[in-house]
Design an enzyme around this catalytic site. Structure first.
Site, PDB file in Angstrom:
ATOM      1  N   GLN A 108       0.561 -10.555  -5.843  1.00 33.96           N
ATOM      2  CA  GLN A 108       1.371  -9.439  -6.338  1.00 33.96           C
ATOM      3  C   GLN A 108       2.156  -9.872  -7.563  1.00 33.96           C
ATOM      4  OE1 GLN A 108       3.377  -7.277  -2.749  1.00 33.96           O
ATOM      5  NE2 GLN A 108       2.973  -9.366  -2.106  1.00 33.96           N
ATOM      6  N   VAL A 110       3.167 -11.170 -11.251  1.00 38.59           N
ATOM      7  CA  VAL A 110       2.693 -10.906 -12.611  1.00 38.59           C
ATOM      8  C   VAL A 110       2.844 -12.151 -13.483  1.00 38.59           C
ATOM      9  CG1 VAL A 110       3.059  -8.422 -12.452  1.00 38.59           C
ATOM     10  CG2 VAL A 110       4.942  -9.875 -13.251  1.00 38.59           C
ATOM     11  N   HIS A 126      -0.944  -6.411  -9.151  1.00 38.42           N
ATOM     12  CA  HIS A 126       0.144  -5.686  -9.818  1.00 38.42           C
ATOM     13  C   HIS A 126       0.179  -5.931 -11.327  1.00 38.42           C
ATOM     14  CE1 HIS A 126       2.676  -5.240  -5.851  1.00 38.42           C
ATOM     15  NE2 HIS A 126       1.606  -4.466  -5.888  1.00 38.42           N
ATOM     16  N   CYS A 137      -5.553   4.155 -26.851  1.00 37.21           N
ATOM     17  CA  CYS A 137      -7.019   4.010 -26.730  1.00 37.21           C
ATOM     18  C   CYS A 137      -7.458   3.578 -25.333  1.00 37.21           C
ATOM     19  CB  CYS A 137      -7.549   3.013 -27.756  1.00 37.21           C
ATOM     20  SG  CYS A 137      -7.091   1.295 -27.438  1.00 37.21           S
TER      21      CYS A 137
HETATM   22  N1  APR Z   1       9.163 -20.053   0.002  1.00 36.48           N
HETATM   23  C1  APR Z   1       8.668 -19.040   0.756  1.00 36.48           C
HETATM   24  N2  APR Z   1       9.165 -17.789   0.724  1.00 36.48           N
HETATM   25  C2  APR Z   1      10.211 -17.559  -0.076  1.00 36.48           C
HETATM   26  C3  APR Z   1      10.780 -18.558  -0.897  1.00 36.48           C
HETATM   27  C4  APR Z   1      10.216 -19.863  -0.819  1.00 36.48           C
HETATM   28  N3  APR Z   1      10.692 -20.885  -1.538  1.00 36.48           N
HETATM   29  N4  APR Z   1      11.815 -18.006  -1.588  1.00 36.48           N
HETATM   30  C5  APR Z   1      11.882 -16.719  -1.225  1.00 36.48           C
HETATM   31  N5  APR Z   1      10.915 -16.443  -0.315  1.00 36.48           N
HETATM   32  C6  APR Z   1      10.620 -15.163   0.339  1.00 36.48           C
HETATM   33  C7  APR Z   1      11.821 -14.277   0.576  1.00 36.48           C
HETATM   34  O1  APR Z   1      12.417 -14.602   1.828  1.00 36.48           O
HETATM   35  C8  APR Z   1      11.193 -12.892   0.581  1.00 36.48           C
HETATM   36  O2  APR Z   1      10.764 -12.525   1.881  1.00 36.48           O
HETATM   37  O3  APR Z   1       9.797 -14.437  -0.558  1.00 36.48           O
HETATM   38  C9  APR Z   1       9.960 -13.047  -0.326  1.00 36.48           C
HETATM   39  C10 APR Z   1      10.084 -12.350  -1.667  1.00 36.48           C
HETATM   40  O4  APR Z   1      10.169 -10.987  -1.446  1.00 36.48           O
HETATM   41  P1  APR Z   1      10.335  -9.923  -2.649  1.00 36.48           P
HETATM   42  O5  APR Z   1      11.440 -10.349  -3.544  1.00 36.48           O
HETATM   43  O6  APR Z   1      10.424  -8.575  -2.050  1.00 36.48           O
HETATM   44  O7  APR Z   1       8.974 -10.095  -3.497  1.00 36.48           O
HETATM   45  P2  APR Z   1       7.550  -9.499  -3.185  1.00 36.48           P
HETATM   46  O8  APR Z   1       7.298  -9.384  -1.736  1.00 36.48           O
HETATM   47  O9  APR Z   1       6.579 -10.257  -4.007  1.00 36.48           O
HETATM   48  O10 APR Z   1       7.681  -8.049  -3.789  1.00 36.48           O
HETATM   49  C11 APR Z   1       6.550  -7.193  -3.766  1.00 36.48           C
HETATM   50  O11 APR Z   1       7.708  -5.580  -5.056  1.00 36.48           O
HETATM   51  O12 APR Z   1       9.127  -4.973  -6.747  1.00 36.48           O
HETATM   52  C12 APR Z   1       7.824  -5.123  -6.394  1.00 36.48           C
HETATM   53  O13 APR Z   1       6.027  -5.289  -7.852  1.00 36.48           O
HETATM   54  C13 APR Z   1       7.052  -6.058  -7.277  1.00 36.48           C
HETATM   55  O14 APR Z   1       5.155  -7.452  -6.683  1.00 36.48           O
HETATM   56  C14 APR Z   1       6.478  -7.071  -6.312  1.00 36.48           C
HETATM   57  C15 APR Z   1       6.520  -6.338  -4.991  1.00 36.48           C
END
Ligand code: APR
Length: 270
Positions: A108, A110, A126, A137
């Site tokens: 997910q 970018v 994403h 275009c």
């Molecule tokens: N190791 C493992 N997990 C981790 C770490 C780490 N070092 N640091 C943070 N996390 C976990 C957090 O606990 C959380 O559950 O990663 C997760 C990140 O969650 P989000 O911030 O919600 O990111 P994501 O799940 O990728 O979001 C999905 O939401 O806003 C949109 O398009 C955006 O692709 C993104 C999508």
């Protein structure tokens, strides 16, 4: 393996051994890039903290205030030059190179840290910070550096119609058909560093499980869909993922089981 393991006892109903795995689908989210120094989206200091998603990550936001949206993504693209892949990205690239069965890494994210680590069987559902999309275009193309409001399309040379090739809220993620097919064939589904807050990615575990895959998550905390996984490993991806990859690659694949492996959706074991 480091980290706290949570096997969802009583709900697993999954009697397969590691040696049975042949086809793997891995989903990654912002958490896998956190130890490289890229902010996640949700939680304290997250990218959405203090910012409304609707102001920067929707087609409407881009129509209303393209300068603000470009500023947000230009800053994130510039940040990529300051960070490096971490041990989790490197371990997944090692797995990709060594795994003779099917493997699809769906991210997910970018950012470009998976490809810089060397992952090849990779799909950015994403979109990508380092790609642009011309609304005049329709072409999509690689993009380095700032984009800004006046960006000129390298194909049709129209100015001011180039947007980041990012899937915004309300838009359809890329390659859903290919992802669905891979999930339906998967023996093993692994989710790493994602909160499980955003669909359709948040629903992949249910599809994979319904189709018979063993489902494992590795995250700093249980994700919103944690209940759907057979196993959760709680801890930092930079520790958990390399240890998991080492263990997987140390287990010889069972060729007889691979030949027997059926195709297409199968009922879940429970
Ligand atoms: N190791 C493992 N997990 C981790 C770490 C780490 N070092 N640091 C943070 N996390 C976990 C957090 O606990 C959380 O559950 O990663 C997760 C990140 O969650 P989000 O911030 O919600 O990111 P994501 O799940 O990728 O979001 C999905 O939401 O806003 C949109 O398009 C955006 O692709 C993104 C999508």
């Amino acid at each position: 393996m480091p980290g706290q393991a949570v096997a969802h006892a009583g709900r697993t109903g999954d009697d397969r051994r590691v040696s049975d795995y042949r086809n793997i689908v891995i989903l990654t989210g912002a958490g896998i890039s956190a130890e490289s120094g890229l902010a996640t989206f949700r939680g304290a200091d997250g990218l959405w903290e203090g910012r409304r998603v609707e102001d920067v990550a929707t087609p409407g936001a881009f129509r209303r205030d393209p300068a603000l949206v470009h500023h947000f993504y230009d800053a994130r693209r510039a940040r990529l030059a300051e960070v490096e892949p971490n041990a989790a990205h490197n371990a997944l690239a090692r797995l990709d190179a060594a795994w003779s069965g099917e493997l699809l890494l769906v991210t997910q994210n970018v950012d470009d840290l998976h490809e810089r680590a060397g992952s090849k069987r990779l799909l950015h559902m994403h979109g990508e910070l380092k790609r642009g999309w011309c609304l005049a275009c329709g072409e999509r193309f690689a993009w380095e550096g700032p984009m800004g409001e006046g960006a000129v399309c390298p194909d049709c040379t129209t100015a001011g119609q180039v947007r980041p090739d990012i899937v915004w809220f309300g838009e359809m993620p890329y390659e859903m058909e290919r992802i669905d097919q891979a999930l339906s064939r998967a023996d093993l589904f692994v989710s790493i560093g994602t909160s499980g807050a955003v669909y359709p990615a948040a629903g992949f575990v249910q599809t994979a499980r319904y189709c018979g895959a063993h489902c494992l998550e590795m995250n700093l905390e249980p994700s919103q869909g944690s209940i759907f996984f057979h196993e959760s490993l709680i801890g930092p991806a930079g520790q958990l993922v390399p240890a998991w990859v080492d263990a997987l690659l140390a287990t010889p694949t069972n060729p007889a089981r691979c030949r027997d492996r059926g195709r297409g959706p199968r009922p879940s074991a429970n």
